[in-house]
Design an enzyme around this catalytic site. Structure first.
Site, PDB file in Angstrom:
ATOM      1  N   TYR A  59      23.995  47.753  37.675  1.00  0.00           N
ATOM      2  CA  TYR A  59      24.342  47.494  36.270  1.00  0.00           C
ATOM      3  C   TYR A  59      25.264  48.601  35.785  1.00  0.00           C
ATOM      4  CZ  TYR A  59      23.090  43.844  33.080  1.00  0.00           C
ATOM      5  OH  TYR A  59      23.103  42.685  32.365  1.00  0.00           O
ATOM      6  N   GLU A  61      27.291  48.797  32.362  1.00  0.00           N
ATOM      7  CA  GLU A  61      27.958  48.520  31.076  1.00  0.00           C
ATOM      8  C   GLU A  61      28.817  49.718  30.688  1.00  0.00           C
ATOM      9  OE1 GLU A  61      24.846  45.594  28.713  1.00  0.00           O
ATOM     10  OE2 GLU A  61      24.975  47.697  28.202  1.00  0.00           O
ATOM     11  N   ASP A 205      50.291  35.039  29.839  1.00  0.00           N
ATOM     12  CA  ASP A 205      49.153  34.605  30.654  1.00  0.00           C
ATOM     13  C   ASP A 205      49.712  34.265  32.035  1.00  0.00           C
ATOM     14  OD1 ASP A 205      46.954  33.612  31.859  1.00  0.00           O
ATOM     15  OD2 ASP A 205      46.519  32.059  30.370  1.00  0.00           O
ATOM     16  N   THR A 231      44.624  36.221  36.577  1.00  0.00           N
ATOM     17  CA  THR A 231      43.460  36.071  37.445  1.00  0.00           C
ATOM     18  C   THR A 231      43.730  36.888  38.701  1.00  0.00           C
ATOM     19  OG1 THR A 231      44.449  34.074  38.376  1.00  0.00           O
ATOM     20  CG2 THR A 231      42.787  33.758  36.678  1.00  0.00           C
ATOM     21  N   LYS A 234      43.869  33.068  43.057  1.00  0.00           N
ATOM     22  CA  LYS A 234      45.178  32.401  43.182  1.00  0.00           C
ATOM     23  C   LYS A 234      46.060  33.147  44.195  1.00  0.00           C
ATOM     24  CE  LYS A 234      45.049  30.213  38.631  1.00  0.00           C
ATOM     25  NZ  LYS A 234      43.914  30.837  37.927  1.00  0.00           N
ATOM     26  N   ARG A 240      37.453  35.876  42.732  1.00  0.00           N
ATOM     27  CA  ARG A 240      37.578  35.155  41.465  1.00  0.00           C
ATOM     28  C   ARG A 240      37.328  36.155  40.345  1.00  0.00           C
ATOM     29  NH1 ARG A 240      38.249  30.302  42.628  1.00  0.00           N
ATOM     30  NH2 ARG A 240      38.502  29.844  40.433  1.00  0.00           N
TER      31      ARG A 240
END
Ligand SMILES: Cc1ncc(COP(=O)(O)O)c(C=O)c1O
Length: 412
Positions: A59, A61, A205, A231, A234, A240
């Site tokens: 974890y 954060e 984008d 992304t 691709k 991903r």
């Protein structure tokens, strides 16, 4: 490309044979059919290894050096590495590599720059805008007032005059350039000029072309856009996920828009895999790959046109082609189904003219498999034969199996 996951696969086979069967079935599907979906690729074994690593347990954060959890000293190094590699690869002053997906990167970009109710100018969805560019079914269409520009019905090219006119009329707070289906380079300098004229932010984008940008096979939006979203899958061939690039002056706003505004804990295994992918994309081999992706797409587009399909814009500058199969006697939806039955996996998409659906395909995955222009000729002929009803699907499947047998994505 050797598979490095044999150990993990063995563990899974012993502990959960049912799920192991599913994974092996998907590996078989990917290896024995043609992956022509423009948004897909084959990540390297090193990327997959990072994804399946114990970093998935952590974890974290917050950001390196400022986490809400203890024990982050190692994953901090991984995230710094990913950030430094992304900045170097794309020549950006700041990179945020935490976005869980392309959509969450766009959400964070809007959160950093806009307030609910602001006007945003973006490519309309019927012309290739993404859901995050104002779909009423998406947060973007609910929270912002989107105005859509289009493409010329004849040429399929972005109607740049319309962009300028709409920007002057609506004075948007942000202009978005980028698409799920535009096969040509985008004139980022033009968008910058219009954004400056009307006092708008420019958001690129670049989810689709960012891998080509990394390999020097497409122009970069980084020098022009205030914020670039992308992304990491691709053409870029990573895990991903999403990322955001921007100048130093927006760094803090972008970081706070990702965490804590739109996301919780960072996915450290994915961030590590992004670092691996950025490292791979910085190599001379990736440069060759990116240029071959475009060469293959150009060849495939020309061959499909010669077979009678109407290729939007008359060709492509990128990895992506959209085409109308109507002259072969089928609409896009029927064509997609027929091709899937023949082992050729691709998408439907909107076409700039009329209501009919067309086909969208890309060359990123087949190029990773090592295919070149010669194989594109075989694929175009097979695709057209299936659509014309001249080649039965079982016969086509056999040919696809033979081709993919010679160009395996993973060996071993
Ligand atoms: C232009 C564009 N933006 C955003 C996205 C969303 O990415 P994701 O599916 O990772 O949310 C995509 C995905 O194809 C895209 O093409």
């Amino acid at each position: 490309m050797p598979v490095t996951h044999s150990l993990e696969a063995d563990v899974l086979r012993r502990q959960d044979p049912e799920l192991a069967e599913i994974l092996l079935g998907e590996l078989d599907r990917q290896s024995t059919t043609l992956q022509l979906i423009a948004a897909e690729n084959f990540s390297s074994p090193a990327v997959l290894a990072a994804l399946g690593s114990p970093l998935a347990n952590k974890y974290a954060e917050g950001y390196p050096g400022a986490r809400h959890h203890g024990g982050c000293e190692i994953v901090d190094v991984a995230e710094r590495l990913a950030v430094d590699r992304a900045k170097a690869l794309f020549g950006a002053e700041h990179a945020n590599v935490q976005s869980h997906s392309g959509s969450s990167a766009v959400l964070a970009a809007y959160a950093a720059l806009l307030r609910p109710g602001d006007t945003v100018l973006a490519l309309g969805l019927p012309y290739g805008g993404h859901l995050t560019h104002g779909s009423p079914a998406n947060f973007s269409g609910r929270w912002f007032d989107f105005v859509g520009y289009g493409v010329d019905a004849e040429t399929g090219l972005i109607d740049y005059d319309q962009v300028r006119t709409l920007a002057r009329t609506h004075r948007p707070k942000a202009i978005v350039c980028g698409s799920i289906a535009y096969p040509r380079h985008i004139d980022y300098a033009f968008f910058r000029e219009v954004a400056d004229e009307v006092g708008a932010y420019l958001i690129a984008d670049a989810a689709h072309p960012m891998g080509l940008v990394a390999g020097g096979a497409a122009p970069s939006p980084v020098p022009y856009a205030d914020v670039v979203c992308a992304t990491t899958h691709k053409v870029l061939r990573g895990p991903r996920g999403g990322m955001i690039l921007c100048g130093a002056e927006l760094a803090e706003r972008v970081d706070r828009a990702v965490f804590p505004f739109t996301q919780g804990g960072a996915q450290m295994h994915t961030i590590a895999a992004k670092a691996v992918a950025f490292g791979e994309a910085a190599t001379p081999a990736f440069k060759l790959y990116a240029h071959q992706v475009v060469a293959n797409a150009r060849a495939l587009a020309a061959l499909l046109a010669a077979e009678g399909l109407v290729v939007t814009t008359g060709g492509t500058d990128t990895h992506l082609i959209t085409a109308d199969p109507a002259p072969l006697g089928v609409d896009g939806r029927t064509a997609r189904g027929r091709l899937a039955a023949a082992g050729m996996v691709l998408d439907c998409c909107a076409l700039p003219h009329g209501d009919a659906r067309g086909l969208r395909l890309g060359t990123a995955a087949v190029t990773t498999q090592g295919m070149g222009e010669e194989e594109m000729a075989g694929i175009a002929a097979l695709l057209a034969g299936v659509l014309r009803g001249e080649t039965e699907s079982q016969k086509a499947r056999d040919q696809v199996r033979e081709l993919t047998g010679r160009f395996q994505p993973y060996t071993g």
